[in-house]
Design an enzyme around this catalytic site. Structure first.
Site, PDB file in Angstrom:
ATOM      1  N   ASP A  61      48.229  40.271  47.877  1.00 48.90           N
ATOM      2  CA  ASP A  61      47.052  41.143  47.842  1.00 48.90           C
ATOM      3  C   ASP A  61      45.898  40.511  48.614  1.00 48.90           C
ATOM      4  OD1 ASP A  61      46.473  39.170  46.043  1.00 48.90           O
ATOM      5  OD2 ASP A  61      45.830  40.516  44.428  1.00 48.90           O
ATOM      6  N   SER A  62      46.150  39.332  49.240  1.00 52.83           N
ATOM      7  CA  SER A  62      45.228  38.805  50.247  1.00 52.83           C
ATOM      8  C   SER A  62      45.097  39.828  51.378  1.00 52.83           C
ATOM      9  CB  SER A  62      45.742  37.468  50.788  1.00 52.83           C
ATOM     10  OG  SER A  62      47.112  37.553  51.119  1.00 52.83           O
ATOM     11  N   ASP A 100      52.919  41.547  45.635  1.00 48.37           N
ATOM     12  CA  ASP A 100      51.919  41.307  44.583  1.00 48.37           C
ATOM     13  C   ASP A 100      51.614  42.598  43.830  1.00 48.37           C
ATOM     14  OD1 ASP A 100      51.012  38.703  44.256  1.00 48.37           O
ATOM     15  OD2 ASP A 100      49.550  38.830  45.884  1.00 48.37           O
ATOM     16  N   LYS A 130      54.965  39.802  42.066  1.00 47.90           N
ATOM     17  CA  LYS A 130      54.218  38.608  41.659  1.00 47.90           C
ATOM     18  C   LYS A 130      52.983  39.044  40.903  1.00 47.90           C
ATOM     19  CE  LYS A 130      51.766  35.823  44.630  1.00 47.90           C
ATOM     20  NZ  LYS A 130      50.420  35.910  44.040  1.00 47.90           N
ATOM     21  N   GLU A 132      49.358  37.337  38.660  1.00 52.74           N
ATOM     22  CA  GLU A 132      48.558  36.133  38.420  1.00 52.74           C
ATOM     23  C   GLU A 132      48.284  35.942  36.938  1.00 52.74           C
ATOM     24  OE1 GLU A 132      44.959  36.326  40.736  1.00 52.74           O
ATOM     25  OE2 GLU A 132      46.055  36.499  42.627  1.00 52.74           O
ATOM     26  N   GLU A 200      48.320  27.425  43.103  1.00 50.85           N
ATOM     27  CA  GLU A 200      47.307  27.541  44.165  1.00 50.85           C
ATOM     28  C   GLU A 200      46.107  26.633  43.886  1.00 50.85           C
ATOM     29  OE1 GLU A 200      46.209  31.482  45.427  1.00 50.85           O
ATOM     30  OE2 GLU A 200      44.583  30.739  46.684  1.00 50.85           O
TER      31      GLU A 200
END
Ligand code: KIV
Length: 293
Positions: A61-62, A100, A130, A132, A200
Site C-alpha cells: 500500500d506504499s 497488502d 499482508k 500490519e 520494518e
C-alpha cells in the site's frame, strides 16, 4: 518483418513459482539464500521484477505514496489495491504475489476482513495477503484467514498505516517496551498462522533475535542482514522516487534522473522539429496524395 503499427508484447519466460513451504522455511531450500521480495504496482514493473527472478512480489500500500501521490498510505482503498494487484498479476503470472490489505479493511471484525481478503485473492489472483500489526483483533483475523486457506504475511516494527500512533515514521524497537512489543508481536503472528513476517525499521540485533525465535521467514526492510529475506520498494530501488535516499533503502539505479533527462530531450527535439524524423513517419504513394490536391 515487423508490422509498422505495433510491436508485440514478449511473453514472460517460463519459471517455477516459489511454493508456500519454500517461502515459509527458506533455509530448507537447496540454495538456502535469503528471499528476495520487491514491490510492484503495475504491469511493466511486475514484468521487470519477474524477469529479474525475485522470489516474491508485494503490491504494497506504499502505492499511496509512490504511485498515487498521497502523503500516507491511509487513503489507499481496497479498490485501489485490487486494480493494481490485477495489473501486477498480469505482468508476473509466475511469481508468488502478496497484496497488502489497506488501512481499515481488516479492523472491523473477522467476517469483514475475510470478505476483503477473499476479494483480493479472487479478483487479483494473489497468493497471499499482508496486514500490519499484532493487536488481538489483527491476530484473530490472521488466525481465521490462515485456517481458512488465505495465507497471511504479517508486518511489525514500523507500520506506516498507523504511523501517527507510533510517533511518526520512525525506527521502532529501540527501547525496552517497543523491543519487547515487536518481538512478542512477531511470535504471536507466527502462532496465529502467518507464513512470514515483515520486520520494518527495527535495530538489526532485534531483527536477528526475532529471526532466530521464529520458524517462519522474516523479511526485513531497514532491519539488517540477518532476516530470512529482504524487501525494497520498487521506486526506492530504482531511484524513481525523489528526495533523499532513505536509510532503509538502497538505490541501485537513478531512473528518475534518466526519465527527466529523456523527457527534456524529447521536448527539445519537438521544439526544434527534429522529432519525429523520417524514421518515425509513415509514407504514402504520390498518386494517392495528388488526388487530394
Ligand atoms: O507497503 C509496502 O510497500 C510495504 C513494504 C515496505 C514492506 O509494506
Amino acid at each position: 518483418m515487423q508490422p509498422e503499427s505495433a510491436s508485440p508484447q514478449l511473453a514472460s519466460p517460463a519459471r517455477v513459482k516459489r511454493s508456500l513451504p519454500d517461502l515459509t522455511h527458506p533455509e530448507l531450500t537447496s540454495s538456502g539464500a535469503p528471499l528476495v521480495m520487491v514491490t510492484a504496482y503495475d504491469y511493466p514493473g511486475a514484468r521487470h521484477a519477474e524477469a529479474a527472478g525475485v522470489d516474491l512480489i508485494l503490491v504494497g500500500d506504499s502505492l499511496g505514496n509512490v504511485v498515487l501521490g498521497y502523503d500516507s498510505t491511509a487513503p489507499v482503498t481496497l479498490a485501489d489495491m485490487i486494480h493494481h494487484g490485477k495489473a501486477v498479476r498480469r505482468g508476473a503470472p509466475n511469481t508468488f504475489l502478496v497484496v497488502d490489505l489497506p488501512f481499515g479493511t481488516y479492523h472491523a471484525g473477522v467476517t469483514d476482513a475475510m470478505r476483503h481478503a477473499v476479494r483480493v485473492i479472487q479478483e487479483t489472483g494473489a497468493d497471499a495477503v499482508k496486514m500490519e500489526g499484532s493487536t488481538p483483533e489483527v491476530l484473530d483475523v490472521v488466525r481465521v484467514l490462515s485456517r481458512n486457506g488465505v495465507p497471511v504475511m504479517g508486518h511489525v516494527g514500523l507500520m506506516p498505516q498507523t504511523a501517527a500512533a507510533q510517533g511518526g515514521l520512525r525506527v521502532q524497537g529501540k527501547d525496552d517496551d517497543s523491543a519487547r512489543r515487536t518481538l512478542e508481536g512477531a511470535v504471536a503472528l507466527q502462532e496465529a498462522g502467518a507464513f512470514a513476517v515483515v520486520l520494518e525499521a527495527i535495530p538489526a540485533r532485534l531483527a536477528r533475535l526475532i529471526s532466530e525465535r521464529l520458524s517462519v521467514a522474516t523479511i526485513g526492510i531497514g532491519a539488517g542482514v540477518h532476516c530470512d529475506g529482504q524487501v525494497l520498494v520498487y521506486h526506492d530501488l530504482l531511484g524513481l522516487y525523489e528526495g533523499e535516499e532513505k536509510k532503509i533503502a538502497k538505490r541501485y539505479a537513478d531512473l528518475g534522473r534518466e526519465a527527466r533527462e529523456a523527457i527534456a530531450h524529447y521536448a527539445a527535439e519537438v521544439r526544434a522539429r527534429e522529432f519525429p524524423s523520417k524514421d518515425n513517419s509513415f509514407v504514402m504513394k504520390d498518386e494517392v496524395l495528388d488526388k487530394l490536391y
